[in-house]
Design a protein around this motif. Structure first.
Motif, mmCIF file in Angstrom:
data_model
loop_
_atom_site.group_PDB
_atom_site.id
_atom_site.type_symbol
_atom_site.label_atom_id
_atom_site.label_comp_id
_atom_site.label_asym_id
_atom_site.label_seq_id
_atom_site.Cartn_x
_atom_site.Cartn_y
_atom_site.Cartn_z
ATOM 1 N N ILE A 212 28.575 45.241 49.458
ATOM 2 C CA ILE A 212 29.819 45.884 49.887
ATOM 3 C C ILE A 212 30.848 44.832 50.279
ATOM 4 O O ILE A 212 30.559 43.919 51.063
ATOM 5 C CB ILE A 212 29.583 46.842 51.073
ATOM 6 N N VAL A 213 32.059 44.968 49.738
ATOM 7 C CA VAL A 213 33.187 44.119 50.129
ATOM 8 C C VAL A 213 34.372 45.028 50.448
ATOM 9 O O VAL A 213 34.440 46.173 49.998
ATOM 10 C CB VAL A 213 33.566 43.115 49.019
ATOM 11 N N GLU A 214 35.314 44.493 51.228
ATOM 12 C CA GLU A 214 36.512 45.256 51.608
ATOM 13 C C GLU A 214 37.754 44.494 51.141
ATOM 14 O O GLU A 214 37.872 43.295 51.399
ATOM 15 C CB GLU A 214 36.555 45.470 53.118
ATOM 16 N N LEU A 215 38.657 45.222 50.481
ATOM 17 C CA LEU A 215 39.836 44.589 49.890
ATOM 18 C C LEU A 215 41.127 45.189 50.417
ATOM 19 O O LEU A 215 41.257 46.404 50.554
ATOM 20 C CB LEU A 215 39.802 44.759 48.361
ATOM 21 N N GLU A 216 42.087 44.312 50.704
ATOM 22 C CA GLU A 216 43.483 44.710 50.922
ATOM 23 C C GLU A 216 44.327 43.889 49.963
ATOM 24 O O GLU A 216 44.172 42.667 49.877
ATOM 25 C CB GLU A 216 43.929 44.435 52.363
ATOM 26 N N GLY A 217 45.217 44.558 49.230
ATOM 27 C CA GLY A 217 46.040 43.852 48.268
ATOM 28 C C GLY A 217 45.496 44.031 46.867
ATOM 29 O O GLY A 217 45.105 45.122 46.458
ATOM 30 N N GLU A 218 45.402 42.926 46.110
ATOM 31 C CA GLU A 218 44.990 43.018 44.714
ATOM 32 C C GLU A 218 43.964 41.951 44.375
ATOM 33 O O GLU A 218 44.079 40.801 44.795
ATOM 34 C CB GLU A 218 46.196 42.870 43.787
ATOM 35 N N ALA A 219 42.966 42.351 43.582
ATOM 36 C CA ALA A 219 41.941 41.412 43.141
ATOM 37 C C ALA A 219 41.362 41.873 41.812
ATOM 38 O O ALA A 219 41.324 43.066 41.515
ATOM 39 C CB ALA A 219 40.829 41.276 44.178
ATOM 40 N N TYR A 220 40.913 40.892 41.047
ATOM 41 C CA TYR A 220 40.212 41.153 39.795
ATOM 42 C C TYR A 220 38.765 40.736 39.998
ATOM 43 O O TYR A 220 38.482 39.642 40.494
ATOM 44 C CB TYR A 220 40.844 40.357 38.653
ATOM 45 N N ASN A 248 40.125 45.617 37.819
ATOM 46 C CA ASN A 248 41.206 45.156 38.704
ATOM 47 C C ASN A 248 41.529 46.255 39.706
ATOM 48 O O ASN A 248 41.606 47.439 39.349
ATOM 49 C CB ASN A 248 42.458 44.825 37.887
ATOM 50 N N VAL A 249 41.716 45.860 40.962
ATOM 51 C CA VAL A 249 42.099 46.820 42.003
ATOM 52 C C VAL A 249 43.434 46.392 42.598
ATOM 53 O O VAL A 249 43.582 45.252 43.047
ATOM 54 C CB VAL A 249 41.038 46.911 43.121
ATOM 55 N N HIS A 250 44.404 47.301 42.590
ATOM 56 C CA HIS A 250 45.739 47.059 43.149
ATOM 57 C C HIS A 250 45.886 48.003 44.333
ATOM 58 O O HIS A 250 46.067 49.208 44.161
ATOM 59 C CB HIS A 250 46.794 47.351 42.083
ATOM 60 N N ALA A 251 45.765 47.457 45.550
ATOM 61 C CA ALA A 251 45.708 48.303 46.749
ATOM 62 C C ALA A 251 46.485 47.682 47.900
ATOM 63 O O ALA A 251 45.924 47.390 48.964
ATOM 64 C CB ALA A 251 44.250 48.543 47.152
ATOM 65 N N TYR A 252 47.771 47.482 47.705
ATOM 66 C CA TYR A 252 48.611 46.930 48.772
ATOM 67 C C TYR A 252 48.942 48.025 49.786
ATOM 68 O O TYR A 252 49.258 49.162 49.412
ATOM 69 C CB TYR A 252 49.896 46.349 48.193
ATOM 70 N N THR A 253 48.885 47.666 51.041
ATOM 71 C CA THR A 253 49.110 48.657 52.090
ATOM 72 C C THR A 253 50.551 49.154 52.141
ATOM 73 O O THR A 253 50.815 50.229 52.666
ATOM 74 C CB THR A 253 48.717 48.082 53.468
ATOM 75 N N ASN A 254 51.497 48.355 51.608
ATOM 76 C CA ASN A 254 52.895 48.786 51.616
ATOM 77 C C ASN A 254 53.276 49.528 50.336
ATOM 78 O O ASN A 254 54.455 49.747 50.078
ATOM 79 C CB ASN A 254 53.828 47.589 51.837
ATOM 80 N N GLU A 255 52.298 49.900 49.531
ATOM 81 C CA GLU A 255 52.538 50.715 48.351
ATOM 82 C C GLU A 255 51.688 51.977 48.461
ATOM 83 O O GLU A 255 50.526 51.923 48.875
ATOM 84 C CB GLU A 255 52.213 49.948 47.071
ATOM 85 N N SER A 256 52.243 53.096 48.066
ATOM 86 C CA SER A 256 51.588 54.392 48.305
ATOM 87 C C SER A 256 50.467 54.696 47.326
ATOM 88 O O SER A 256 49.621 55.547 47.596
ATOM 89 C CB SER A 256 52.630 55.520 48.236
ATOM 90 N N VAL A 257 50.434 54.012 46.180
ATOM 91 C CA VAL A 257 49.442 54.310 45.148
ATOM 92 C C VAL A 257 48.456 53.150 44.999
ATOM 93 O O VAL A 257 48.862 51.991 44.920
ATOM 94 C CB VAL A 257 50.127 54.590 43.788
ATOM 95 N N VAL A 258 47.160 53.478 44.977
ATOM 96 C CA VAL A 258 46.105 52.500 44.722
ATOM 97 C C VAL A 258 45.655 52.676 43.278
ATOM 98 O O VAL A 258 45.302 53.778 42.853
ATOM 99 C CB VAL A 258 44.916 52.700 45.677
ATOM 100 N N LYS A 259 45.658 51.570 42.519
ATOM 101 C CA LYS A 259 45.331 51.643 41.094
ATOM 102 C C LYS A 259 44.092 50.794 40.793
ATOM 103 O O LYS A 259 43.999 49.648 41.239
ATOM 104 C CB LYS A 259 46.503 51.144 40.244
ATOM 105 N N THR A 260 43.185 51.374 40.027
ATOM 106 C CA THR A 260 41.996 50.665 39.572
ATOM 107 C C THR A 260 41.996 50.675 38.051
ATOM 108 O O THR A 260 42.059 51.738 37.433
ATOM 109 C CB THR A 260 40.714 51.333 40.096
ATOM 110 N N THR A 261 41.935 49.504 37.446
ATOM 111 C CA THR A 261 41.998 49.373 35.993
ATOM 112 C C THR A 261 40.699 48.759 35.481
ATOM 113 O O THR A 261 40.286 47.697 35.942
ATOM 114 C CB THR A 261 43.174 48.471 35.580
#
Length: 379
Positions: A212-220, A248-261
Motif C-alpha cells: 500500500i502506498v499513498e499519493l498526492e499529485g501525479e505519478a506514473y 498513471n494517476v493524476h490526483a492533485y488536491t487543487n483539482e476536482s477530478v482524479v484521473k487514472t490512465t
C-alpha cells in the motif's frame, strides 16, 4: 553615421516615414554593428526578441509598413540590443529614447525532490547529488537507501536480515517541489515516476499481505508483479488495486477530478461504493461532482508525456494546460476574458524556457503578457 543621424532615422521608423534609401542605411548600420558582436541567439530567442523589439518600437497604426528590415537585419539588431543589456541613443538637449532590457527568461524545472525518513529527517535530492548510500532504515538497519548515478532512489533489503519478525512497517515520503520531478524504485522493485508538486508515502519494505502506498499529485507506476501481494495506490477517496501493471494517476488536491490512465495490464478503481476495471488505453475519472466513475478511451501518450519530458495536449482546455505550466515553471496565471472554449492539441518539450512554450500556445490565437512571474492570458 553618427548618433544624431541614427536617432532621426529611428524616429522616422516609428512614424512609418522612412524612404527606401534611409531604410537601407539603417539596415547597413545594424548589420555592421552585429558583425562586431559575439552574441549568438537561438531561433526561439530571435523570434521572442523580434516581438519584443516590435512592441518597444511600434509603427504608426495608419501606416502600411510591415517591417523595417529583412529578418537577418532584425536578428542582427536584436543581438546588439541584448548584448549591451540596455540600448539607447543620446541627442544633446533632448530626452533619451530608451529600450529596456529583455525580460528575464523563466527557466524550466528539473530533477529535484525531498526524501523524508521515518525519523523525520529530510534529505534534499537532486540528479547530481553523487551519493551511493544516503540512509539506512529499520531497527537493525536492514534496509539501505541508495542513490544511483542518475539520481534515482532505490531501496535494498539486507538479505541477511531477519524478516520473520512482525515489526510494523516504517514509512518514507518522497515529495517534489514546484518545478521538480523525481524517480524512485521501491523495495519490491516497483518503479515510481513522481511529477512536480507531488508526494508519495510508502513503507521501506512491504511486510504485510498488501503493498500500500499513498499519493498526492501525479505519478506514473510500473508495478512489479506479485500475484500473492496486490499493490494498492490510495489517493483521497480513490483506491487502485493491481497485481503488476503500468498506469498513471493524476490526483492533485487543487483539482476536482482524479484521473487514472492505464497503459498495460489491468487495474481496479474503487471510489466510495463503486468499482470499475480499466483496460489498456482507458482512463477513469472520479469527482464529488460525478454520480459514478467515468471511463473513456484516451491518448495514453498525452497522459504520460510529462514522464518523457514533454507537454502533450489532447484536446486540453486552456486552464488545464496553464495549471501544468504553473507547477513546472513556478508561475501564477491570471485570466482577462473568457477562455473556456480554447482547446489545444500537440505539445512541446519541457526543457524549454517558458517563452518558447507560450509561442506554441499562441498558435491558437491566445495572447500572453509576462509580468515577472505572473502570466496574464488574453483571449
Amino acid at each position: 553615421m553618427n548618433e544624431t543621424e541614427i536617432l532621426a532615422l529611428l524616429k522616422k521608423y516609428q512614424k512609418g516615414t522612412l524612404s527606401n534609401e534611409e531604410s537601407d542605411k539603417l539596415d547597413a548600420w545594424y548589420l555592421n554593428k552585429a558583425s562586431r558582436s559575439n552574441l549568438q541567439l537561438s531561433e526561439y530567442e530571435l523570434e521572442d526578441s523580434y516581438n519584443y523589439l516590435q512592441s518597444n518600437l511600434p509603427l504608426e497604426k495608419d501606416k502600411k509598413v510591415i517591417s523595417l528590415w529583412p529578418r537577418i537585419a532584425v536578428a542582427a539588431s536584436i543581438a546588439v540590443l541584448l548584448g549591451s543589456g540596455i540600448f539607447y541613443f543620446t541627442k544633446p538637449k533632448q530626452q533619451n529614447i530608451e529600450v529596456a532590457a529583455k525580460p528575464q527568461e523563466i527557466a524550466p524545472g528539473g530533477t529535484r525532490g525531498i526524501l523524508t525518513l521515518s525519523n523525520g529527517k529530510q534529505i534534499v535530492l537532486s540528479a547530481i547529488s553523487g551519493k551511493d548510500t544516503i540512509a539506512k532504515e529499520g531497527d537493525d538497519q536492514e534496509v539501505t537507501i541508495k542513490m544511483g548515478a542518475n539520481g534515482v532512489i532505490t531501496y535494498v533489503i539486507n538479505p541477511n536480515a531477519d524478516n520473520s519478525k512482525n515489526d510494523p512497517d516504517s514509512f518514507n515520503t518522497l515529495s517534489t517541489p514546484t518545478g521538480g520531478q523525481y524517480n524512485i524504485v521501491l523495495a519490491d522493485g516497483t518503479k515510481v515516476y513522481l511529477n512536480t508538486v507531488s508526494s508519495i508515502k510508502y513503507p521501506t519494505q512491504f511486510n504485510g499481505d498488501q503493498r500500500i502506498v499513498e499519493l498526492e499529485g501525479e505519478a506514473y507506476f510500473e508495478v512489479a508483479k506479485n500475484k500473492n501481494k496486490p499493490f494498492i495506490v490510495k489517493s483521497g477517496s480513490q483506491s487502485i488495486e493491481v497485481l503488476g501493471t503500468h498506469f498513471n494517476v493524476h490526483a492533485y488536491t487543487n483539482e476536482s477530478v482524479v484521473k487514472t490512465t492505464l497503459l498495460e495490464g489491468s487495474v481496479a478503481v474503487s471510489y466510495k461504493n463503486q468499482k470499475s476495471i480499466l483496460k489498456p488505453g482507458q482512463q477513469s475519472s472520479i469527482s464529488d461532482n460525478f454520480s459514478k466513475i467515468k471511463i473513456k478511451e484516451v491518448d495514453t501518450e498525452a497522459a504520460v508525456a510529462w514522464k518523457n519530458g514533454r507537454f502533450k495536449f489532447d484536446n486540453a482546455d486552456l486552464k488545464t494546460v496553464m495549471k501544468q505550466l504553473e507547477r513546472w515553471y513556478g508561475i501564477k496565471v491570471e485570466y482577462r476574458g473568457d477562455v473556456s472554449d480554447v482547446r489545444f492539441n500537440g505539445g512541446t518539450f519541457m526543457n524549454k524556457n517558458l517563452s518558447e512554450v507560450l509561442k506554441v500556445l499562441e498558435l491558437s490565437n491566445i495572447k500572453f503578457k509576462v509580468e515577472g512571474k505572473t502570466i496574464i492570458v488574453y483571449p
